[in-house]
Design an enzyme around this catalytic site. Structure first.
Site, PDB file in Angstrom:
ATOM      1  CB  ALA A  41      -0.334  -1.054  13.033  1.00  0.00           C
ATOM      2  CG  HIS A  60      -1.785  -1.193   1.319  1.00  0.00           C
ATOM      3  ND1 HIS A  60      -2.734  -1.513   0.390  1.00  0.00           N
ATOM      4  CD2 HIS A  60      -1.803  -2.188   2.233  1.00  0.00           C
ATOM      5  CE1 HIS A  60      -3.319  -2.641   0.735  1.00  0.00           C
ATOM      6  NE2 HIS A  60      -2.768  -3.080   1.842  1.00  0.00           N
ATOM      7  CG  ASN A 118       6.657  -7.397   3.980  1.00  0.00           C
ATOM      8  OD1 ASN A 118       7.557  -8.029   3.454  1.00  0.00           O
ATOM      9  ND2 ASN A 118       5.401  -7.779   3.931  1.00  0.00           N
TER      10      ASN A 118
END
Length: 190
Positions: free
Chosen positions: A151, A91, A108
Site C-alpha cells: 500500500a 473496493h 488485483n
C-alpha cells in the site's frame, strides 16, 4: 482484454472475473443477471468493461453502463486497455489506468490505484500481481509475475518476478510467498 475477441471469448473473460471474486463459475445468464442487478459494483463494472471492448449489438448499452459505473465510482479503465483473464477490483473506487497499460492474468487492483504515463507507454504488469491501495505505477515499467506491491508505494523502476515491494520509491523487501495475495486464480483455457 484482447481486442478481437469473439463474444464467447468475451464471456470467458467475464467468467474469469466472476471466479476471482466469488470462487466459482457461472453461466452466461447468471453473469448477466448479477451485472444487471448491480449489487457488486466492481464485478458489474468489469462485466460492462469487457462487453464494451467488443463490437457487438450490445456495445452501445455496454459503453453507456461502463460510463455510468466509471462516473459513479471513479473507475477510469478504458475499454481498449489490454487486460488478461481474472481481473479483480477490490473496493473499487478511484482507480485510473492509462489505455496503453498491459495487465496480465489474475491481477488485483485496489482502491486509489493509478497506472499512468506522462509520455508514451504505461506499465506492463505480469500475471498474479497484487497491487495494494493507493499505489502509483509511473511510466513504462515492467512488473514481473507473482509480485506483491504494498500500500502507498510509488513504482518507478522494473520489479523482478516473485518480489514483494513497498515504499516511496518502491524497493524489494523480500522474495517470500510470491503471489500469496492472489486467491481463486483463473487457469487460462488451453
Amino acid at each position: 482484454m484482447r481486442k478481437n475477441a469473439k463474444l464467447s471469448e468475451t464471456f470467458a473473460y467475464i467468467r474469469s472475473d466472476y471466479k476471482r471474486r466469488w470462487g466459482k463459475t457461472a453461466s452466461a445468464f447468471s453473469l448477466t443477471r448479477k451485472a444487471l442487478l448491480g449489487r457488486a459494483h466492481c464485478f458489474s463494472f468489469c462485466f460492462w468493461l469487457r462487453l464494451s471492448s467488443r463490437k457487438t449489438v450490445f456495445s452501445p448499452l455496454a459503453r453507456l453502463m461502463r460510463a455510468r459505473y466509471s462516473r459513479k465510482y471513479g473507475l477510469q479503465i478504458p475499454a481498449q486497455t489490454d487486460i488478461g483473464y481474472g481481473l479483480y477490483i477490490g473496493h473499487g473506487i478511484g482507480i485510473v489506468v492509462h489505455p496503453s497499460a498491459k495487465i496480465g492474468n489474475n491481477c488485483n487492483l485496489s482502491q486509489f490505484t493509478t497506472i499512468g504515463a506522462n509520455k508514451g507507454q504505461a506499465a506492463t504488469i505480469g500475471n498474479n500481481v497484487y497491487i495494494g491501495p493507493s499505489v502509483c505505477i509511473v511510466e513504462n515499467v515492467t512488473i514481473g509475475d507473482n509480485v506483491t506491491i504494498g500500500a502507498g508505494s510509488v513504482v518507478t523502476k522494473d520489479i523482478p518476478p516473485n518480489a514483494t515491494v513497498a515504499g516511496v520509491p518502491a524497493k524489494v523487501l523480500h522474495y517470500n510467498n510470491p503471489g500469496g495475495y492472489i486467491s481463486n486464480r483463473w487457469e487460462t483455457p488451453q
